[in-house]
Design a protein around this motif. Structure first.
Motif, PDB file in Angstrom:
ATOM      1  N   LYS A 165       0.826  -1.210   0.000  1.00 14.78           N
ATOM      2  CA  LYS A 165       0.000   0.000   0.000  1.00 14.78           C
ATOM      3  C   LYS A 165       0.862   1.263   0.000  1.00 14.78           C
ATOM      4  O   LYS A 165       0.465   2.299  -0.549  1.00 14.78           O
ATOM      5  CB  LYS A 165      -0.925   0.000   1.217  1.00 14.78           C
ATOM      6  CG  LYS A 165      -2.024  -1.056   1.154  1.00 14.78           C
ATOM      7  CD  LYS A 165      -2.854  -1.076   2.426  1.00 14.78           C
ATOM      8  CE  LYS A 165      -3.923  -2.163   2.362  1.00 14.78           C
ATOM      9  NZ  LYS A 165      -4.686  -2.268   3.641  1.00 14.78           N
ATOM     10  N   ALA A 166       2.032   1.190   0.618  1.00 17.08           N
ATOM     11  CA  ALA A 166       2.894   2.374   0.719  1.00 17.08           C
ATOM     12  C   ALA A 166       3.568   2.716  -0.602  1.00 17.08           C
ATOM     13  O   ALA A 166       3.732   3.897  -0.932  1.00 17.08           O
ATOM     14  CB  ALA A 166       3.956   2.152   1.797  1.00 17.08           C
ATOM     15  N   LEU A 167       3.968   1.716  -1.371  1.00 18.86           N
ATOM     16  CA  LEU A 167       4.744   1.986  -2.580  1.00 18.86           C
ATOM     17  C   LEU A 167       3.992   2.830  -3.611  1.00 18.86           C
ATOM     18  O   LEU A 167       4.580   3.762  -4.179  1.00 18.86           O
ATOM     19  CB  LEU A 167       5.248   0.673  -3.189  1.00 18.86           C
ATOM     20  CG  LEU A 167       6.267  -0.094  -2.338  1.00 18.86           C
ATOM     21  CD1 LEU A 167       6.697  -1.368  -3.044  1.00 18.86           C
ATOM     22  CD2 LEU A 167       7.475   0.777  -2.005  1.00 18.86           C
ATOM     23  N   PRO A 168       2.709   2.560  -3.883  1.00 24.17           N
ATOM     24  CA  PRO A 168       2.002   3.461  -4.815  1.00 24.17           C
ATOM     25  C   PRO A 168       1.888   4.892  -4.288  1.00 24.17           C
ATOM     26  O   PRO A 168       1.910   5.844  -5.070  1.00 24.17           O
ATOM     27  CB  PRO A 168       0.618   2.797  -4.952  1.00 24.17           C
ATOM     28  CG  PRO A 168       0.853   1.363  -4.633  1.00 24.17           C
ATOM     29  CD  PRO A 168       1.902   1.382  -3.557  1.00 24.17           C
ATOM     30  N   ARG A 169       1.783   5.048  -2.962  1.00 20.56           N
ATOM     31  CA  ARG A 169       1.731   6.397  -2.394  1.00 20.56           C
ATOM     32  C   ARG A 169       3.046   7.124  -2.641  1.00 20.56           C
ATOM     33  O   ARG A 169       3.060   8.309  -3.012  1.00 20.56           O
ATOM     34  CB  ARG A 169       1.449   6.344  -0.896  1.00 20.56           C
ATOM     35  CG  ARG A 169       0.091   5.820  -0.520  1.00 20.56           C
ATOM     36  CD  ARG A 169      -0.201   5.987   0.950  1.00 20.56           C
ATOM     37  NE  ARG A 169      -0.264   7.408   1.331  1.00 20.56           N
ATOM     38  CZ  ARG A 169      -0.913   7.867   2.388  1.00 20.56           C
ATOM     39  NH1 ARG A 169      -1.546   7.023   3.179  1.00 20.56           N
ATOM     40  NH2 ARG A 169      -0.922   9.142   2.669  1.00 20.56           N
ATOM     41  N   ILE A 170       4.140   6.427  -2.461  1.00 25.60           N
ATOM     42  CA  ILE A 170       5.456   7.030  -2.690  1.00 25.60           C
ATOM     43  C   ILE A 170       5.644   7.367  -4.162  1.00 25.60           C
ATOM     44  O   ILE A 170       6.182   8.418  -4.511  1.00 25.60           O
ATOM     45  CB  ILE A 170       6.560   6.083  -2.186  1.00 25.60           C
ATOM     46  CG1 ILE A 170       6.509   5.968  -0.655  1.00 25.60           C
ATOM     47  CG2 ILE A 170       7.934   6.551  -2.642  1.00 25.60           C
ATOM     48  CD1 ILE A 170       7.392   4.879  -0.091  1.00 25.60           C
ATOM     49  N   ALA A 171       5.194   6.466  -5.036  1.00 21.01           N
ATOM     50  CA  ALA A 171       5.316   6.721  -6.468  1.00 21.01           C
ATOM     51  C   ALA A 171       4.493   7.946  -6.871  1.00 21.01           C
ATOM     52  O   ALA A 171       4.902   8.726  -7.740  1.00 21.01           O
ATOM     53  CB  ALA A 171       4.866   5.498  -7.264  1.00 21.01           C
ATOM     54  N   GLY A 172       3.352   8.117  -6.236  1.00 20.72           N
ATOM     55  CA  GLY A 172       2.503   9.263  -6.538  1.00 20.72           C
ATOM     56  C   GLY A 172       3.026  10.559  -5.965  1.00 20.72           C
ATOM     57  O   GLY A 172       2.858  11.632  -6.561  1.00 20.72           O
ATOM     58  N   ASP A 173       3.673  10.469  -4.801  1.00 19.03           N
ATOM     59  CA  ASP A 173       4.228  11.652  -4.136  1.00 19.03           C
ATOM     60  C   ASP A 173       5.424  11.211  -3.301  1.00 19.03           C
ATOM     61  O   ASP A 173       5.261  10.728  -2.182  1.00 19.03           O
ATOM     62  CB  ASP A 173       3.175  12.316  -3.248  1.00 19.03           C
ATOM     63  CG  ASP A 173       3.737  13.528  -2.500  1.00 19.03           C
ATOM     64  OD1 ASP A 173       4.891  13.918  -2.762  1.00 19.03           O
ATOM     65  OD2 ASP A 173       3.017  14.065  -1.635  1.00 19.03           O
ATOM     66  N   PRO A 174       6.631  11.356  -3.833  1.00 18.21           N
ATOM     67  CA  PRO A 174       7.823  10.887  -3.116  1.00 18.21           C
ATOM     68  C   PRO A 174       8.005  11.498  -1.735  1.00 18.21           C
ATOM     69  O   PRO A 174       8.712  10.931  -0.900  1.00 18.21           O
ATOM     70  CB  PRO A 174       8.971  11.289  -4.049  1.00 18.21           C
ATOM     71  CG  PRO A 174       8.348  11.369  -5.395  1.00 18.21           C
ATOM     72  CD  PRO A 174       6.960  11.881  -5.172  1.00 18.21           C
ATOM     73  N   ALA A 175       7.364  12.629  -1.481  1.00 21.22           N
ATOM     74  CA  ALA A 175       7.496  13.283  -0.178  1.00 21.22           C
ATOM     75  C   ALA A 175       6.356  12.930   0.762  1.00 21.22           C
ATOM     76  O   ALA A 175       6.260  13.505   1.857  1.00 21.22           O
ATOM     77  CB  ALA A 175       7.553  14.799  -0.362  1.00 21.22           C
ATOM     78  N   ASP A 176       5.502  11.979   0.389  1.00 21.96           N
ATOM     79  CA  ASP A 176       4.374  11.584   1.231  1.00 21.96           C
ATOM     80  C   ASP A 176       4.896  11.002   2.550  1.00 21.96           C
ATOM     81  O   ASP A 176       5.479   9.919   2.581  1.00 21.96           O
ATOM     82  CB  ASP A 176       3.527  10.541   0.495  1.00 21.96           C
ATOM     83  CG  ASP A 176       2.265  10.144   1.248  1.00 21.96           C
ATOM     84  OD1 ASP A 176       2.379   9.707   2.405  1.00 21.96           O
ATOM     85  OD2 ASP A 176       1.174  10.281   0.672  1.00 21.96           O
ATOM     86  N   ALA A 177       4.679  11.736   3.631  1.00 20.57           N
ATOM     87  CA  ALA A 177       5.253  11.345   4.921  1.00 20.57           C
ATOM     88  C   ALA A 177       4.690  10.022   5.412  1.00 20.57           C
ATOM     89  O   ALA A 177       5.422   9.180   5.957  1.00 20.57           O
ATOM     90  CB  ALA A 177       5.014  12.446   5.951  1.00 20.57           C
ATOM     91  N   THR A 178       3.385   9.824   5.229  1.00 17.97           N
ATOM     92  CA  THR A 178       2.777   8.570   5.682  1.00 17.97           C
ATOM     93  C   THR A 178       3.294   7.395   4.872  1.00 17.97           C
ATOM     94  O   THR A 178       3.608   6.333   5.421  1.00 17.97           O
ATOM     95  CB  THR A 178       1.245   8.653   5.570  1.00 17.97           C
ATOM     96  OG1 THR A 178       0.773   9.719   6.389  1.00 17.97           O
ATOM     97  CG2 THR A 178       0.601   7.349   6.036  1.00 17.97           C
ATOM     98  N   GLY A 179       3.391   7.572   3.564  1.00 21.77           N
ATOM     99  CA  GLY A 179       3.911   6.503   2.727  1.00 21.77           C
ATOM    100  C   GLY A 179       5.330   6.121   3.104  1.00 21.77           C
ATOM    101  O   GLY A 179       5.667   4.938   3.195  1.00 21.77           O
ATOM    102  N   ARG A 180       6.170   7.114   3.319  1.00 21.14           N
ATOM    103  CA  ARG A 180       7.560   6.840   3.690  1.00 21.14           C
ATOM    104  C   ARG A 180       7.648   6.140   5.049  1.00 21.14           C
ATOM    105  O   ARG A 180       8.406   5.187   5.233  1.00 21.14           O
ATOM    106  CB  ARG A 180       8.350   8.149   3.719  1.00 21.14           C
ATOM    107  CG  ARG A 180       8.596   8.763   2.353  1.00 21.14           C
ATOM    108  CD  ARG A 180       9.501   7.894   1.498  1.00 21.14           C
ATOM    109  NE  ARG A 180       9.821   8.533   0.224  1.00 21.14           N
ATOM    110  CZ  ARG A 180      10.601   7.982  -0.709  1.00 21.14           C
ATOM    111  NH1 ARG A 180      11.134   6.788  -0.514  1.00 21.14           N
ATOM    112  NH2 ARG A 180      10.840   8.614  -1.841  1.00 21.14           N
ATOM    113  N   SER A 181       6.876   6.616   6.007  1.00 14.59           N
ATOM    114  CA  SER A 181       6.909   6.019   7.337  1.00 14.59           C
ATOM    115  C   SER A 181       6.385   4.586   7.302  1.00 14.59           C
ATOM    116  O   SER A 181       6.965   3.673   7.902  1.00 14.59           O
ATOM    117  CB  SER A 181       6.089   6.867   8.308  1.00 14.59           C
ATOM    118  OG  SER A 181       6.148   6.338   9.614  1.00 14.59           O
TER     119      SER A 181
END
Length: 352
Positions: free
Chosen positions: A201-217
């Motif tokens: 679930k996190a990887l698509p968030r990062i791909a969409g916004d590399p600075a997404d804090a929740t995705g990175r965490s």
């Protein structure tokens, strides 16, 4: 419930934004006074930042970690650590940097503090690996297990999307193998399933916004779980093949794991009903291997082993090495099975 054995590995974990600032406290907890900072050449600036945080305890930066941990690099780094009087190592970076620290610790007993900047998960395992003359050797020894791991999600924000994705899928591969390992346990299976679900679930968030804090965490948390279960279980077919591919052809580590992952999943999950159910839930699909392959395509993962530089005539050599070296697996693996799996991964056909 079946009988099982669960043994927690001895380490400290500090997790949270800006936790890098607590690094001096982690060094103090080890009772160490002089730490050498290891990085790759590309992360030398991070090494200097870490060394600066240590103040007088910083023994400088050794920015020469390399993929697959060449033995010559290990020898030079070990000699440098001795020259500067280091009584601890700080590995700031990804799997290559942590791998170098482990290789030094294997023969020196220097304690390691890991500061991961990718999702490889090596920091959570007592597994070491070194490459010499195109052959990668691996082993397990608690001497190489980092004593402390500092997870700071802010350090991963600058990680390029492509590397973030393949690194995260490398972590997923750790968890998948832990689900059907011979020494799996209910506790480890829960961790593995949670790690896979969070990462996918996190990887698509990062791909969409590399600075997404929740995705990175979430991705770093998932990497922790996936690495921890790999460290507590026996590696199988997936890791055996990837170690051979990487050591023999110098293929990029994370990309190799990402490409091979759905093919080994398709091969092994049919023989492990519990692992299959866990992966069906984690992927939201009754065909987990296909779901992972579809996700990889959507995230621009290289489509095949050929695309990352494996020679077609190398399949026979990989098969030879795999047959010669025993490994754990939930179903028997014949030479013909290996050829078929590797040909599919080489061409990038759909996993079956």
């Amino acid at each position: 419930m079946d009988h099982f054995l669960y043994e927690a590995l001895p380490m400290r974990v500090r997790f949270g934004d800006n936790s890098l600032e607590e690094l001096p406290a982690e060094l103090g907890a080890l009772g160490a006074s002089t730490a050498l900072v290891l990085t790759t050449p590309q992360q030398a600036d991070l090494g200097e930042q870490v060394n600066g945080l240590l103040g007088r305890a910083g023994a400088g930066v050794y920015p020469h970690a390399a993929m697959h941990v060449p033995v010559a690099t290990v020898t030079a780094a070990r000699e440098h650590a001795a020259r500067v009087g280091a009584d601890a190592l700080i590995c700031a970076g990804g799997g290559s940097t942590t791998g170098l620290g482990k290789a030094i610790a294997l023969d020196s007993d220097l304690p390691i503090i890991a500061v991961p900047t990718t999702y490889a998960g090596s920091e959570m395992t007592p597994i070491w690996g070194m490459t010499e003359e195109s052959v990668k050797r691996t082993g397990r020894n608690l001497r190489v297990l980092p004593r402390s791991v500092v997870y700071d999600p802010t350090l991963t924000v600058g990680l390029p999307v492509g590397i973030s994705v393949t690194s995260g899928l490398n972590a997923v591969a750790h968890a998948v193998e832990a689900l059907y390992a011979p020494d799996a346990s209910p506790v480890l299976s829960l961790m593995a399933a949670e790690g896979v679900a969070k990462m996918l679930k996190a990887l698509p968030r990062i791909a969409g916004d590399p600075a997404d804090a929740t995705g990175r965490s979430d991705a770093l948390y998932a990497a922790w779980l996936c690495g921890a279960v790999l460290g507590a279980t026996t590696m199988g077919l997936h890791h055996k093949l990837c170690h051979i591919l990487g050591g023999t052809f110098d293929l990029p580590h994370a990309e190799t794991h990402a490409i091979v992952l759905p093919y080994v999943m398709a091969f092994n999950l049919q023989s492990s009903p519990d692992a299959l159910r866990a992966m069906e839930k984690a992927t939201g699909s009754d065909s987990p291997a296909t779901a992972v392959r579809k996700l990889e395509r959507s995230l621009d993962v290289p489509p095949s082993l050929a695309a990352i530089g494996m020679p077609e005539d190398g399949i026979d050599e990989v098969v030879r090495q795999a047959v010669d070296a025993p490994y754990s697996n939930p179903r028997p693996v014949t030479e013909s099975d290996l050829v078929g799996l590797l040909e599919a991964a080489f061409c990038g056909s759909e996993p079956e």
